[in-house]
Design a protein around this motif. Sequence first.
Motif, PDB file in Angstrom:
ATOM      1  N   GLU A  99      -7.824  26.911  22.027  1.00 23.76           N
ATOM      2  CA  GLU A  99      -8.656  27.691  21.115  1.00 23.76           C
ATOM      3  C   GLU A  99     -10.105  27.274  21.318  1.00 23.76           C
ATOM      4  N   LEU A 100     -10.993  28.236  21.251  1.00 21.07           N
ATOM      5  CA  LEU A 100     -12.417  28.028  21.469  1.00 21.07           C
ATOM      6  C   LEU A 100     -13.177  28.506  20.254  1.00 21.07           C
ATOM      7  N   LYS A 101     -14.110  27.700  19.801  1.00 22.91           N
ATOM      8  CA  LYS A 101     -15.046  28.120  18.762  1.00 22.91           C
ATOM      9  C   LYS A 101     -16.440  27.761  19.236  1.00 22.91           C
ATOM     10  N   VAL A 102     -17.342  28.737  19.151  1.00 20.88           N
ATOM     11  CA  VAL A 102     -18.728  28.497  19.521  1.00 20.88           C
ATOM     12  C   VAL A 102     -19.614  28.840  18.336  1.00 20.88           C
ATOM     13  N   GLU A 103     -20.699  28.123  18.244  1.00 21.01           N
ATOM     14  CA  GLU A 103     -21.634  28.341  17.152  1.00 21.01           C
ATOM     15  C   GLU A 103     -22.373  29.660  17.337  1.00 21.01           C
ATOM     16  N   ASN A 104     -22.504  30.398  16.259  1.00 23.97           N
ATOM     17  CA  ASN A 104     -23.260  31.641  16.259  1.00 23.97           C
ATOM     18  C   ASN A 104     -24.727  31.313  15.995  1.00 23.97           C
ATOM     19  N   LYS A 105     -25.606  31.795  16.855  1.00 22.44           N
ATOM     20  CA  LYS A 105     -27.033  31.503  16.719  1.00 22.44           C
ATOM     21  C   LYS A 105     -27.609  32.039  15.419  1.00 22.44           C
ATOM     22  N   ALA A 129     -13.162  26.547  10.598  1.00 23.58           N
ATOM     23  CA  ALA A 129     -12.758  27.104  11.895  1.00 23.58           C
ATOM     24  C   ALA A 129     -11.744  26.203  12.581  1.00 23.58           C
ATOM     25  N   VAL A 130     -12.001  24.906  12.551  1.00 26.98           N
ATOM     26  CA  VAL A 130     -11.060  23.957  13.162  1.00 26.98           C
ATOM     27  C   VAL A 130      -9.729  24.012  12.439  1.00 26.98           C
ATOM     28  N   LEU A 131      -9.766  23.963  11.128  1.00 35.98           N
ATOM     29  CA  LEU A 131      -8.538  23.999  10.333  1.00 35.98           C
ATOM     30  C   LEU A 131      -7.705  25.233  10.649  1.00 35.98           C
ATOM     31  N   THR A 132      -8.342  26.374  10.673  1.00 37.67           N
ATOM     32  CA  THR A 132      -7.643  27.636  10.919  1.00 37.67           C
ATOM     33  C   THR A 132      -7.001  27.665  12.301  1.00 37.67           C
ATOM     34  N   ASP A 133      -7.783  27.359  13.330  1.00 38.65           N
ATOM     35  CA  ASP A 133      -7.269  27.486  14.690  1.00 38.65           C
ATOM     36  C   ASP A 133      -6.292  26.381  15.071  1.00 38.65           C
ATOM     37  N   VAL A 134      -6.505  25.188  14.577  1.00 38.72           N
ATOM     38  CA  VAL A 134      -5.569  24.103  14.889  1.00 38.72           C
ATOM     39  C   VAL A 134      -4.201  24.397  14.290  1.00 38.72           C
ATOM     40  N   ALA A 171       1.837  27.085  16.810  1.00 36.48           N
ATOM     41  CA  ALA A 171       2.832  28.146  17.018  1.00 36.48           C
ATOM     42  C   ALA A 171       3.243  28.268  18.487  1.00 36.48           C
ATOM     43  N   PHE A 172       2.462  27.675  19.394  1.00 35.74           N
ATOM     44  CA  PHE A 172       2.742  27.822  20.820  1.00 35.74           C
ATOM     45  C   PHE A 172       3.678  26.748  21.348  1.00 35.74           C
ATOM     46  N   ASN A 173       4.519  27.158  22.261  1.00 35.15           N
ATOM     47  CA  ASN A 173       5.359  26.232  22.993  1.00 35.15           C
ATOM     48  C   ASN A 173       4.648  25.965  24.320  1.00 35.15           C
ATOM     49  N   ALA A 174       3.678  25.059  24.288  1.00 36.00           N
ATOM     50  CA  ALA A 174       2.890  24.726  25.472  1.00 36.00           C
ATOM     51  C   ALA A 174       2.865  23.209  25.623  1.00 36.00           C
ATOM     52  N   ASP A 175       2.651  22.766  26.857  1.00 32.83           N
ATOM     53  CA  ASP A 175       2.576  21.331  27.108  1.00 32.83           C
ATOM     54  C   ASP A 175       1.320  20.718  26.501  1.00 32.83           C
ATOM     55  N   GLU A 176       0.233  21.471  26.541  1.00 28.63           N
ATOM     56  CA  GLU A 176      -1.043  20.983  26.016  1.00 28.63           C
ATOM     57  C   GLU A 176      -1.590  21.981  25.009  1.00 28.63           C
ATOM     58  N   LEU A 177      -1.990  21.482  23.851  1.00 30.74           N
ATOM     59  CA  LEU A 177      -2.629  22.282  22.808  1.00 30.74           C
ATOM     60  C   LEU A 177      -4.008  21.676  22.578  1.00 30.74           C
ATOM     61  N   TRP A 178      -5.025  22.398  22.998  1.00 35.66           N
ATOM     62  CA  TRP A 178      -6.396  21.888  22.920  1.00 35.66           C
ATOM     63  C   TRP A 178      -7.252  22.784  22.062  1.00 35.66           C
ATOM     64  N   PHE A 179      -8.196  22.150  21.394  1.00 33.05           N
ATOM     65  CA  PHE A 179      -9.181  22.851  20.592  1.00 33.05           C
ATOM     66  C   PHE A 179     -10.548  22.471  21.140  1.00 33.05           C
ATOM     67  N   LEU A 180     -11.365  23.471  21.455  1.00 33.50           N
ATOM     68  CA  LEU A 180     -12.678  23.260  22.057  1.00 33.50           C
ATOM     69  C   LEU A 180     -13.750  23.863  21.177  1.00 33.50           C
ATOM     70  N   VAL A 181     -14.798  23.087  20.903  1.00 32.85           N
ATOM     71  CA  VAL A 181     -15.922  23.544  20.096  1.00 32.85           C
ATOM     72  C   VAL A 181     -17.194  23.383  20.920  1.00 32.85           C
ATOM     73  N   ILE A 182     -18.046  24.415  20.885  1.00 33.12           N
ATOM     74  CA  ILE A 182     -19.344  24.344  21.548  1.00 33.12           C
ATOM     75  C   ILE A 182     -20.415  24.588  20.492  1.00 33.12           C
TER      76      ILE A 182
END
Length: 177
Positions: free
Chosen positions: A76-82, A95-100, A105-116
Amino acid sequence: MTEEEFLNLVHQGAGRGSFEEGWESGGAWEIHAQVVIAAFLRSGYGITDARELAYPGSQEHCDFGFTHKGRKYAVELKVENKKDGKFGGMSLDQAVLTDVNKLHAFNADELWFLVIARSDNAKQRLLELAMRGDSWIVDQEAGFLAALCNIRTQPHGLPWQRYEKQALKLEQSPFYQ
């Protein structure tokens, strides 16, 4: 692919000016960031399936799903709105709470959250968030601070743990009505 490798790939977009162009547009540049990151996944790692994935049983989509060397990734990616300093119309913590919570829900080997983040306020808040756990990797490039959290590892200090504890404390308080 390691968290560090992915974060380095993200910063390639910042370092070549593409993130700055998206930020300066004043538009919803999260989509722009997704396209740039997907392009670097293709060119740098030969990943051809980097795309949005539908959450199981939902109309919502995860920003990135891809396979690399037999491992499945959901990011999941979240970027700041200017314009308003928000992340997907929410505070950084929301945003972190919601997306994390959705990522589980995914059956994936890696679950990452990215913020810019780009503004000083958002970068400071992101650093505070990242300092609460050991599962965060933080790096800055060309004025952008990016932080990646592997939510499968502990301790990650993500806000949903804190919120659960806070809610319990409030409910037990004699002042809670």
